[in-house]
Motif scaffolding. Sequence first.
Motif, mmCIF file in Angstrom:
data_model
loop_
_atom_site.group_PDB
_atom_site.id
_atom_site.type_symbol
_atom_site.label_atom_id
_atom_site.label_comp_id
_atom_site.label_asym_id
_atom_site.label_seq_id
_atom_site.Cartn_x
_atom_site.Cartn_y
_atom_site.Cartn_z
ATOM 1 N N LEU A 46 48.767 69.490 80.672
ATOM 2 C CA LEU A 46 48.068 70.116 81.799
ATOM 3 C C LEU A 46 48.379 71.603 81.877
ATOM 4 C CD1 LEU A 46 48.421 67.400 84.586
ATOM 5 C CD2 LEU A 46 46.332 68.111 83.390
ATOM 6 N N ARG A 47 49.674 71.979 81.664
ATOM 7 C CA ARG A 47 50.026 73.399 81.686
ATOM 8 C C ARG A 47 49.334 74.172 80.569
ATOM 9 N NH1 ARG A 47 55.130 71.261 83.471
ATOM 10 N NH2 ARG A 47 55.808 70.996 81.297
ATOM 11 N N ALA A 48 49.282 73.538 79.366
ATOM 12 C CA ALA A 48 48.587 74.211 78.250
ATOM 13 C C ALA A 48 47.094 74.364 78.551
ATOM 14 C CB ALA A 48 48.781 73.413 76.965
ATOM 15 N N PHE A 49 46.528 73.299 79.130
ATOM 16 C CA PHE A 49 45.101 73.375 79.490
ATOM 17 C C PHE A 49 44.860 74.457 80.544
ATOM 18 C CE2 PHE A 49 41.657 72.054 82.314
ATOM 19 C CZ PHE A 49 40.615 72.025 81.398
ATOM 20 N N ARG A 50 45.804 74.565 81.484
ATOM 21 C CA ARG A 50 45.646 75.588 82.535
ATOM 22 C C ARG A 50 45.701 76.990 81.932
ATOM 23 N NH1 ARG A 50 49.486 76.294 87.914
ATOM 24 N NH2 ARG A 50 48.397 78.188 88.704
ATOM 25 N N ARG A 51 46.698 77.204 81.002
ATOM 26 C CA ARG A 51 46.778 78.516 80.358
ATOM 27 C C ARG A 51 45.495 78.835 79.591
ATOM 28 N NH1 ARG A 51 52.085 76.717 79.278
ATOM 29 N NH2 ARG A 51 51.429 76.080 77.173
ATOM 30 N N GLU A 52 45.010 77.847 78.863
ATOM 31 C CA GLU A 52 43.776 78.072 78.095
ATOM 32 C C GLU A 52 42.596 78.355 79.027
ATOM 33 O OE1 GLU A 52 40.946 75.759 74.809
ATOM 34 O OE2 GLU A 52 42.810 74.851 75.545
ATOM 35 N N ALA A 53 42.527 77.595 80.153
ATOM 36 C CA ALA A 53 41.433 77.826 81.097
ATOM 37 C C ALA A 53 41.519 79.224 81.704
ATOM 38 C CB ALA A 53 41.468 76.761 82.201
ATOM 39 N N GLU A 54 42.774 79.667 82.006
ATOM 40 C CA GLU A 54 42.929 81.012 82.572
ATOM 41 C C GLU A 54 42.498 82.082 81.574
ATOM 42 O OE1 GLU A 54 46.988 81.169 83.710
ATOM 43 O OE2 GLU A 54 46.685 80.113 85.624
ATOM 44 N N GLU A 55 42.899 81.885 80.283
ATOM 45 C CA GLU A 55 42.482 82.855 79.265
ATOM 46 C C GLU A 55 40.970 82.879 79.114
ATOM 47 O OE1 GLU A 55 44.559 81.761 75.779
ATOM 48 O OE2 GLU A 55 46.537 82.421 76.507
ATOM 49 N N GLN A 56 40.346 81.679 79.116
ATOM 50 C CA GLN A 56 38.890 81.624 79.014
ATOM 51 C C GLN A 56 38.221 82.290 80.218
ATOM 52 O OE1 GLN A 56 37.790 77.550 78.423
ATOM 53 N NE2 GLN A 56 38.498 77.502 76.270
ATOM 54 N N TRP A 57 38.825 82.079 81.414
ATOM 55 C CA TRP A 57 38.243 82.708 82.619
ATOM 56 C C TRP A 57 38.334 84.232 82.554
ATOM 57 C CZ3 TRP A 57 35.056 82.281 86.348
ATOM 58 C CH2 TRP A 57 35.155 83.100 87.472
ATOM 59 N N LYS A 58 39.492 84.741 82.054
ATOM 60 C CA LYS A 58 39.629 86.195 81.904
ATOM 61 C C LYS A 58 38.628 86.734 80.872
ATOM 62 C CE LYS A 58 44.528 86.306 83.158
ATOM 63 N NZ LYS A 58 45.905 86.573 82.669
ATOM 64 N N ALA A 59 38.484 85.975 79.757
ATOM 65 C CA ALA A 59 37.513 86.405 78.737
ATOM 66 C C ALA A 59 36.096 86.390 79.299
ATOM 67 C CB ALA A 59 37.612 85.495 77.508
ATOM 68 N N TYR A 60 35.820 85.353 80.086
ATOM 69 C CA TYR A 60 34.491 85.293 80.714
ATOM 70 C C TYR A 60 34.277 86.466 81.669
ATOM 71 C CZ TYR A 60 30.873 83.781 83.967
ATOM 72 O OH TYR A 60 29.757 83.729 84.759
#
Length: 294
Positions: A46-60
């Motif tokens: 879940l923490r890894a998924f959250r980090r990835e989601a945050e990076e994707q949100w910043k990229a978006y």
Amino acid sequence: MALEELKEEVRQALPQWLREDPALRLVLREVVEEVLRPWEEVLSELRAFRREAEEQWKAYQRESARMWEAIQRLIEVTQAHSRRLEEHSEAIRALMARVEEHSRRLEEHSEAIRALVARVEEHSEAIRALGARVDYHSQVHERLLAAVERHSHEIRRLGATIGALGARWGLYSEGAFRDGMAAILQEAGWKVERFLAMDTEGYVFGRPDQVEIDVVIRDGRAILIEIRSSVSRGDVAVFQRKAEFYTRRTGLPVARRILISPMIEPRAHDLARQMGMEVYTYPEDVAPEPPSSA
């Protein structure tokens, strides 16, 4: 013993067992760790998924900002194009108005020519009717010749104007118009020669090109003549550089600089006057001697 009572006894006795029995504590710890291990893995994922989601949100967000900037630039470019289209539309409307005005003037000239032809025919009839009256006939004939000469002069001016319009609108070439006007100038007594030289430095046009000037030589001095269907401020500046180039190339002083054109922009006319140039509408108007500065 009921199950609930058994659970309650175990719950109350469990702390004491754990204090008194190390082996039980170890077994219980292993059991707890075994139970909790899958949850730790889930939490890690879940923490890894959250980090990835945050990076994707910043990229978006970065991509959205870039897209918004591109959209803003596109809007600005579109607005600029719209303004330019409106300016071009205004210029086209003004040009069409000028074409209509020229068409109206051409129609008026055509009417004048038809009236002239009718008057010539009337004069011819009068001359034939008054053949017996020699003196009167001579007077009428002389007046008729003067009228025909005047009308011929106006017709030549009209032809020059029509030629200028034709060169302006692409019906005739600028060279053909210039040659026709130069021929009229020669009929008026001017011996015009053509000066051709290669400007390798690009002094006149800003790039290497052939320079062409109409020249009349009198008393060892040059009279430069520029004939165009229409003249702008830029054309006046180019003519000035041609004169300077001619003097540098030949060493002859330039006595007069003469611009001939039926259509000269007002600002170009003012600039030519300021630079000491003579401006004429038709070749036959060119004075044999320079006009007085008084």
